[in-house]
Scaffold this motif. Structure first.
Motif, PDB file in Angstrom:
ATOM      1  N   ASN A  31       0.805  -1.231   0.000  1.00 37.13           N
ATOM      2  CA  ASN A  31       0.000   0.000   0.000  1.00 37.13           C
ATOM      3  C   ASN A  31       0.833   1.273   0.000  1.00 37.13           C
ATOM      4  OD1 ASN A  31      -2.980  -0.881   0.455  1.00 37.13           O
ATOM      5  ND2 ASN A  31      -1.737  -2.213   1.738  1.00 37.13           N
ATOM      6  N   VAL A  33       2.785   4.553  -0.815  1.00 37.36           N
ATOM      7  CA  VAL A  33       2.673   5.636  -1.779  1.00 37.36           C
ATOM      8  C   VAL A  33       4.008   6.379  -1.763  1.00 37.36           C
ATOM      9  CG1 VAL A  33       1.476   7.789  -2.357  1.00 37.36           C
ATOM     10  CG2 VAL A  33       0.189   5.869  -1.387  1.00 37.36           C
ATOM     11  N   THR A  66       0.170   8.042   7.512  1.00 35.90           N
ATOM     12  CA  THR A  66       0.029   6.872   6.637  1.00 35.90           C
ATOM     13  C   THR A  66      -0.552   5.672   7.371  1.00 35.90           C
ATOM     14  OG1 THR A  66       2.281   6.110   7.084  1.00 35.90           O
ATOM     15  CG2 THR A  66       1.977   7.582   5.185  1.00 35.90           C
ATOM     16  N   ASP A  93      -7.510  13.045   3.032  1.00 34.70           N
ATOM     17  CA  ASP A  93      -6.784  12.052   2.231  1.00 34.70           C
ATOM     18  C   ASP A  93      -5.818  11.250   3.092  1.00 34.70           C
ATOM     19  OD1 ASP A  93      -8.076  12.819  -0.094  1.00 34.70           O
ATOM     20  OD2 ASP A  93      -6.469  14.154  -0.746  1.00 34.70           O
ATOM     21  N   ARG A  97      -6.120   7.265   3.800  1.00 32.49           N
ATOM     22  CA  ARG A  97      -5.010   6.384   3.434  1.00 32.49           C
ATOM     23  C   ARG A  97      -4.606   5.518   4.628  1.00 32.49           C
ATOM     24  NH1 ARG A  97      -2.579   9.689   0.526  1.00 32.49           N
ATOM     25  NH2 ARG A  97      -1.853  10.999   2.217  1.00 32.49           N
TER      26      ARG A  97
END
Length: 179
Positions: A31, A33, A66, A93, A97
């Protein structure tokens, strides 16, 4: 000869991740980013070990972003039917996430997210009589904010508990320990 000796020392001191956190690392990597800060493996392993070996059940962290540190912690308390609380001011966001990462790790049910400033949430925890076995400081890093947090952390920490923190310098250098 000198280079060979250096390489041998580097190899001997290289960190080997724990087998017990392999599932957490797989979920984080699947996962990940690019360009976002994730919990370094040595730091996650240290948190996981502190929680498991001390039988800690209730953990608190300031900061979430995160969700990777929360995932290490939630995985560690799962065996003792514990939970992790995260306090964050992250944007939608960032929160989404992090929550998706916890869900991917199958651990979202052991996590409580408080979307507030720690200077508001911590006094409320104290008033409610909450206590924690481990507190991970990873929120706002200004002197006044950290001083306020430490005041409340000392009152929210159970006897025998641990307050754990790293500094941005340690994370940037990749140091395999808490500074």
């Amino acid at each position: 000869m000198r280079q060979l000796l250096k390489n041998l020392i580097r190899g001997a001191l290289r960190y080997t991740p724990l087998d017990t956190t392999a599932d957490v690392r797989r979920v984080v990597e699947a996962n990940r980013v690019a360009h976002l800060p994730y919990c370094p493996t040595p730091e996650g392993d240290l948190l996981h070990t502190l929680i498991r070996e001390n039988g800690f059940r209730q953990c608190l962290e300031t900061g979430f972003h995160t969700g990777s540190t929360a995932l290490y912690m939630v995985d560690a308390v799962a065996g003792s039917d514990g939970s992790v609380t995260s306090i964050t001011l992250d944007d939608d966001d960032g929160v989404a996430r992090g929550m998706a990462l916890l869900k991917a790790g199958g651990q979202s049910g052991r996590h409580r997210l408080i979307r507030d400033n720690s200077n508001q949430a911590l006094p409320e925890f104290l008033k409610a009589g909450e206590q924690f076995d481990l507190i991970f400081m990873d929120g706002w890093k200004t002197f006044d904010h950290l001083a306020m947090e430490m005041y409340y952390f000392n009152r929210l920490l159970r006897r025998g508990g641990v307050i754990f923190s790293t500094t941005p310098t340690c994370r940037q250098s990749g140091a395999p320990f808490a500074c």
